[in-house]
Design a protein around this motif. Structure first.
Motif, PDB file in Angstrom:
ATOM      1  N   MET A 153      38.655  56.768  43.568  1.00 35.94           N
ATOM      2  CA  MET A 153      39.459  56.057  44.378  1.00 35.94           C
ATOM      3  C   MET A 153      38.994  54.635  44.381  1.00 35.94           C
ATOM      4  SD  MET A 153      40.181  58.652  47.628  1.00 35.94           S
ATOM      5  CE  MET A 153      41.133  57.593  48.713  1.00 35.94           C
ATOM      6  N   PHE A 154      37.800  54.697  44.624  1.00 37.05           N
ATOM      7  CA  PHE A 154      37.184  53.229  44.611  1.00 37.05           C
ATOM      8  C   PHE A 154      37.535  52.338  43.328  1.00 37.05           C
ATOM      9  CE2 PHE A 154      35.032  54.844  48.230  1.00 37.05           C
ATOM     10  CZ  PHE A 154      34.996  53.780  49.070  1.00 37.05           C
ATOM     11  N   GLU A 155      37.404  52.861  42.397  1.00 39.91           N
ATOM     12  CA  GLU A 155      37.476  52.339  40.994  1.00 39.91           C
ATOM     13  C   GLU A 155      39.009  52.113  40.809  1.00 39.91           C
ATOM     14  OE1 GLU A 155      36.490  52.748  36.098  1.00 39.91           O
ATOM     15  OE2 GLU A 155      36.001  54.441  37.669  1.00 39.91           O
ATOM     16  N   ASN A 156      39.934  52.701  41.055  1.00 36.46           N
ATOM     17  CA  ASN A 156      41.287  52.353  41.076  1.00 36.46           C
ATOM     18  C   ASN A 156      41.690  51.322  42.085  1.00 36.46           C
ATOM     19  OD1 ASN A 156      41.906  54.236  39.008  1.00 36.46           O
ATOM     20  ND2 ASN A 156      42.484  55.923  40.635  1.00 36.46           N
ATOM     21  N   SER A 157      41.039  51.311  43.208  1.00 35.98           N
ATOM     22  CA  SER A 157      41.118  50.316  44.285  1.00 35.98           C
ATOM     23  C   SER A 157      40.991  48.884  43.770  1.00 35.98           C
ATOM     24  CB  SER A 157      40.630  50.678  45.565  1.00 35.98           C
ATOM     25  OG  SER A 157      40.643  49.705  46.459  1.00 35.98           O
ATOM     26  N   LEU A 158      39.585  48.844  43.089  1.00 34.87           N
ATOM     27  CA  LEU A 158      39.102  47.627  42.903  1.00 34.87           C
ATOM     28  C   LEU A 158      39.739  46.989  41.511  1.00 34.87           C
ATOM     29  CD1 LEU A 158      35.306  48.178  43.282  1.00 34.87           C
ATOM     30  CD2 LEU A 158      36.612  46.559  44.539  1.00 34.87           C
ATOM     31  N   ARG A 159      40.406  47.966  41.129  1.00 36.29           N
ATOM     32  CA  ARG A 159      41.162  47.211  39.526  1.00 36.29           C
ATOM     33  C   ARG A 159      42.544  46.594  40.054  1.00 36.29           C
ATOM     34  NH1 ARG A 159      39.511  49.298  35.013  1.00 36.29           N
ATOM     35  NH2 ARG A 159      38.495  51.186  34.816  1.00 36.29           N
ATOM     36  N   TYR A 160      42.842  46.718  41.565  1.00 35.61           N
ATOM     37  CA  TYR A 160      43.742  45.820  42.149  1.00 35.61           C
ATOM     38  C   TYR A 160      43.142  44.651  42.903  1.00 35.61           C
ATOM     39  CZ  TYR A 160      47.382  49.118  40.344  1.00 35.61           C
ATOM     40  OH  TYR A 160      48.232  49.906  39.719  1.00 35.61           O
ATOM     41  N   SER A 161      41.877  44.378  42.800  1.00 33.62           N
ATOM     42  CA  SER A 161      41.174  43.434  43.596  1.00 33.62           C
ATOM     43  C   SER A 161      40.595  42.307  42.661  1.00 33.62           C
ATOM     44  CB  SER A 161      40.208  44.062  44.462  1.00 33.62           C
ATOM     45  OG  SER A 161      39.602  43.233  45.308  1.00 33.62           O
ATOM     46  N   LYS A 162      39.386  42.007  42.998  1.00 37.51           N
ATOM     47  CA  LYS A 162      38.781  40.769  42.405  1.00 37.51           C
ATOM     48  C   LYS A 162      38.105  41.257  40.938  1.00 37.51           C
ATOM     49  CE  LYS A 162      37.906  37.289  45.650  1.00 37.51           C
ATOM     50  NZ  LYS A 162      37.022  36.382  46.133  1.00 37.51           N
ATOM     51  N   VAL A 163      38.215  42.333  40.453  1.00 37.53           N
ATOM     52  CA  VAL A 163      37.484  42.381  39.297  1.00 37.53           C
ATOM     53  C   VAL A 163      38.565  43.023  38.125  1.00 37.53           C
ATOM     54  CG1 VAL A 163      35.227  42.943  40.223  1.00 37.53           C
ATOM     55  CG2 VAL A 163      36.747  44.911  39.856  1.00 37.53           C
ATOM     56  N   SER A 164      38.480  42.777  36.785  1.00 33.20           N
ATOM     57  CA  SER A 164      39.418  43.249  35.801  1.00 33.20           C
ATOM     58  C   SER A 164      38.819  43.947  35.109  1.00 33.20           C
ATOM     59  CB  SER A 164      39.773  41.977  35.121  1.00 33.20           C
ATOM     60  OG  SER A 164      38.466  41.452  34.365  1.00 33.20           O
ATOM     61  N   LYS A 165      37.509  44.416  35.114  1.00 32.97           N
ATOM     62  CA  LYS A 165      36.859  45.598  34.420  1.00 32.97           C
ATOM     63  C   LYS A 165      35.752  45.832  35.215  1.00 32.97           C
ATOM     64  CE  LYS A 165      35.160  46.681  29.857  1.00 32.97           C
ATOM     65  NZ  LYS A 165      34.835  46.050  28.469  1.00 32.97           N
ATOM     66  N   ILE A 166      35.661  47.241  35.221  1.00 38.35           N
ATOM     67  CA  ILE A 166      34.445  48.015  36.204  1.00 38.35           C
ATOM     68  C   ILE A 166      33.181  47.734  35.520  1.00 38.35           C
ATOM     69  CG2 ILE A 166      33.917  49.670  37.602  1.00 38.35           C
ATOM     70  CD1 ILE A 166      36.368  48.439  38.517  1.00 38.35           C
ATOM     71  N   ASN A 167      32.386  47.015  35.762  1.00 35.76           N
ATOM     72  CA  ASN A 167      31.020  47.143  35.211  1.00 35.76           C
ATOM     73  C   ASN A 167      30.001  46.541  36.037  1.00 35.76           C
ATOM     74  OD1 ASN A 167      30.522  44.302  34.366  1.00 35.76           O
ATOM     75  ND2 ASN A 167      32.223  44.303  33.264  1.00 35.76           N
ATOM     76  N   GLU A 168      28.643  47.049  35.981  1.00 39.94           N
ATOM     77  CA  GLU A 168      27.606  46.749  36.981  1.00 39.94           C
ATOM     78  C   GLU A 168      27.448  45.200  37.150  1.00 39.94           C
ATOM     79  OE1 GLU A 168      23.023  47.367  37.672  1.00 39.94           O
ATOM     80  OE2 GLU A 168      24.081  48.917  36.497  1.00 39.94           O
ATOM     81  N   ALA A 169      27.525  44.332  36.078  1.00 43.07           N
ATOM     82  CA  ALA A 169      27.486  42.824  36.324  1.00 43.07           C
ATOM     83  C   ALA A 169      28.537  42.299  37.131  1.00 43.07           C
ATOM     84  CB  ALA A 169      27.262  42.145  34.881  1.00 43.07           C
ATOM     85  N   GLU A 170      29.694  42.836  36.747  1.00 44.78           N
ATOM     86  CA  GLU A 170      31.005  42.340  37.572  1.00 44.78           C
ATOM     87  C   GLU A 170      30.843  42.497  38.912  1.00 44.78           C
ATOM     88  OE1 GLU A 170      34.604  43.233  35.954  1.00 44.78           O
ATOM     89  OE2 GLU A 170      35.211  41.261  35.692  1.00 44.78           O
ATOM     90  N   ILE A 171      30.641  44.024  39.098  1.00 45.23           N
ATOM     91  CA  ILE A 171      30.241  44.369  40.635  1.00 45.23           C
ATOM     92  C   ILE A 171      29.447  43.713  41.346  1.00 45.23           C
ATOM     93  CG2 ILE A 171      29.891  46.344  41.965  1.00 45.23           C
ATOM     94  CD1 ILE A 171      32.634  46.664  40.667  1.00 45.23           C
ATOM     95  N   LEU A 172      28.124  43.351  40.671  1.00 46.36           N
ATOM     96  CA  LEU A 172      27.012  42.879  41.512  1.00 46.36           C
ATOM     97  C   LEU A 172      27.493  41.127  41.709  1.00 46.36           C
ATOM     98  CD1 LEU A 172      23.908  44.002  39.540  1.00 46.36           C
ATOM     99  CD2 LEU A 172      24.330  44.293  41.805  1.00 46.36           C
ATOM    100  N   GLU A 173      28.189  40.615  40.669  1.00 43.15           N
ATOM    101  CA  GLU A 173      28.733  39.343  40.863  1.00 43.15           C
ATOM    102  C   GLU A 173      29.524  39.322  42.536  1.00 43.15           C
ATOM    103  OE1 GLU A 173      31.223  35.782  38.727  1.00 43.15           O
ATOM    104  OE2 GLU A 173      30.482  37.589  37.674  1.00 43.15           O
ATOM    105  N   LEU A 174      30.375  40.203  42.298  1.00 46.19           N
ATOM    106  CA  LEU A 174      31.390  40.331  43.586  1.00 46.19           C
ATOM    107  C   LEU A 174      30.666  40.713  44.946  1.00 46.19           C
ATOM    108  CD1 LEU A 174      34.022  40.598  45.124  1.00 46.19           C
ATOM    109  CD2 LEU A 174      34.116  43.199  44.092  1.00 46.19           C
TER     110      LEU A 174
END
Length: 396
Positions: free
Chosen positions: A200-221
């Motif tokens: 659920m969270f992954e699908n949600s974030l794909r419509y938010s500020k990240v284009s690809k789910i990875n740890e570096a991108e999530i930490l940056e957010l």
């Protein structure tokens, strides 16, 4: 004087009786520990920051959360302003006016001739979405009440800066959702429930500020922008709560928490506030919704698609009308059934679809804190549930 948090006038009664009894915390850390002990952070309120007892035996869980939420906002006001509560009511209403800007339904529910206490009652009622709709009700217990502390953090920002934007509010929500997903990923032995939430969270974030789910991108957010100490404490607690969902923090999870605390610039004393969570869980585990296997949370996830499908079906006439006025959204929705959308296309879909939700009362659930979690499910069902006339229009 008996207080009933479900009857008009309860806030005025509560403030008149208990405002002077609400604790004065010397620091933000003391206030945060008070919030942990109250249970608001965990979606299960057991006390109200009071130096005296209040008779809450007849209050249900939702009523306790209402009072706990109000008391927490007042306690924070005292920490930041060091004043009595005379000015609190007007200040909190001004705060909600600013983050609303006509975009949240709760400000539209306030009657122009209502007094300040009645206005705040309407706002709190809407923030908790107290109604009998089964989709909203289950969703409320799972996400919204657990994320009420985002309102507290946003109110802190407002008190310090005399202004706040809706985007700041949404960024706080995105950080929390991203952190929960990152923490779930750290767990080695993921339960079926963990996997459901992760999806659920992954699908949600794909419509938010990240284009690809990875740890570096999530930490940056998560670390984007400046943070207050209170926000850092809460983010650490969110990570701790997520990892404790199975009742144990394993070695690799403890290493993750310690590293995360360093990134948040929390000292050892601040980190120790996290152990208030363990004490709270040990004391109230049987009552805590998150740890209660019989609670509707799991049933909620299993039934979510059916429930949202019914919600869309009941509002399909309005949806057809609104969608017919947005050709770009129609084309993107059609494309999404056949191909993956680009990051920019997903952002357009989210923005335009939320605009439509604002105009349909039954769909304002998607505008609540955490509502973005359910948006991908809504997007999935629109092309399937709307009539053939809509599908023919997709070919235009």
């Amino acid at each position: 004087m008996q207080i009933n948090p479900s009857i008009n006038g309860w806030i005025e009664k509560y403030i008149n009786q208990y405002a002077n009894e609400i604790s004065h915390y010397a620091t933000e850390e003391e206030f945060f520990v008070g919030c942990q002990n109250s249970g608001l952070i965990y979606g299960y309120v057991v006390n109200y920051h009071l130096n005296s007892e209040v008779d809450d035996k007849k209050w249900d869980t939702e009523e306790k959360i209402k009072v706990g939420f109000l008391s927490t906002l007042i306690a924070l006001y005292k920490v930041q302003k060091g004043k009595d509560v005379e000015e609190f009511i007007e200040t909190i209403i001004q705060f909600y006016n600013q983050i609303s800007k006509g975009k949240f339904s709760f400000m539209k529910m306030v009657l122009p001739d209502a007094n300040s206490f009645q206005k705040l009652e309407s706002i709190i009622n809407e923030r908790l979405q107290t109604n009998d709709n089964i989709v909203t009700k289950n969703f409320t217990h799972m996400v919204t009440n657990a994320m009420l502390f985002i309102d507290v953090l946003a109110f802190e920002f407002y008190l310090k800066n005399d202004t706040i934007s809706l985007e700041f509010f949404k960024d706080l929500e995105r950080k929390c959702l991203a952190l929960i997903m990152l923490s779930l990923n750290v767990k080695i032995d993921k339960s079926e429930y963990d996997m459901m939430l992760l999806k659920m969270f992954e699908n949600s974030l794909r419509y938010s500020k990240v284009s690809k789910i990875n740890e570096a991108e999530i930490l940056e957010l998560i670390f984007e922008g400046n943070r207050t100490n209170l926000e850092s404490l809460y983010l650490y607690e969110v990570a701790h709560m997520t990892l404790l969902s199975d009742g144990v923090v394993y070695n690799n999870e403890q290493i993750f928490l310690e590293d995360f605390a360093l990134k948040l610039n929390l000292n050892k004393i601040s980190q120790n506030t996290g152990y208030e969570l363990v004490n709270f869980i040990n004391k109230y585990k049987k009552e805590l919704p998150f740890f209660n296997l019989n609670h509707p949370v799991k049933q909620f996830y299993n039934n979510t698609q059916d429930n949202i499908g019914k919600l869309v079906s009941r509002n399909k006439t309005r949806l057809i009308k609104e969608l017919s006025e947005s050709k770009e959204l129609v084309k993107l929705l059609r494309k999404s059934t056949q191909h993956d959308l680009s990051f920019e296309e997903k952002k357009k879909v989210k923005k335009q679809l939320l605009d439509i939700c604002k105009s349909i009362p039954s769909l304002t659930i998607f505008l609540l804190p955490g509502g973005g979690l359910l948006l991908p499910i809504l997007i999935k069902f629109i092309p399937q549930l709307l009539p053939s006339a809509f599908n023919e229009n997709l070919n235009d």
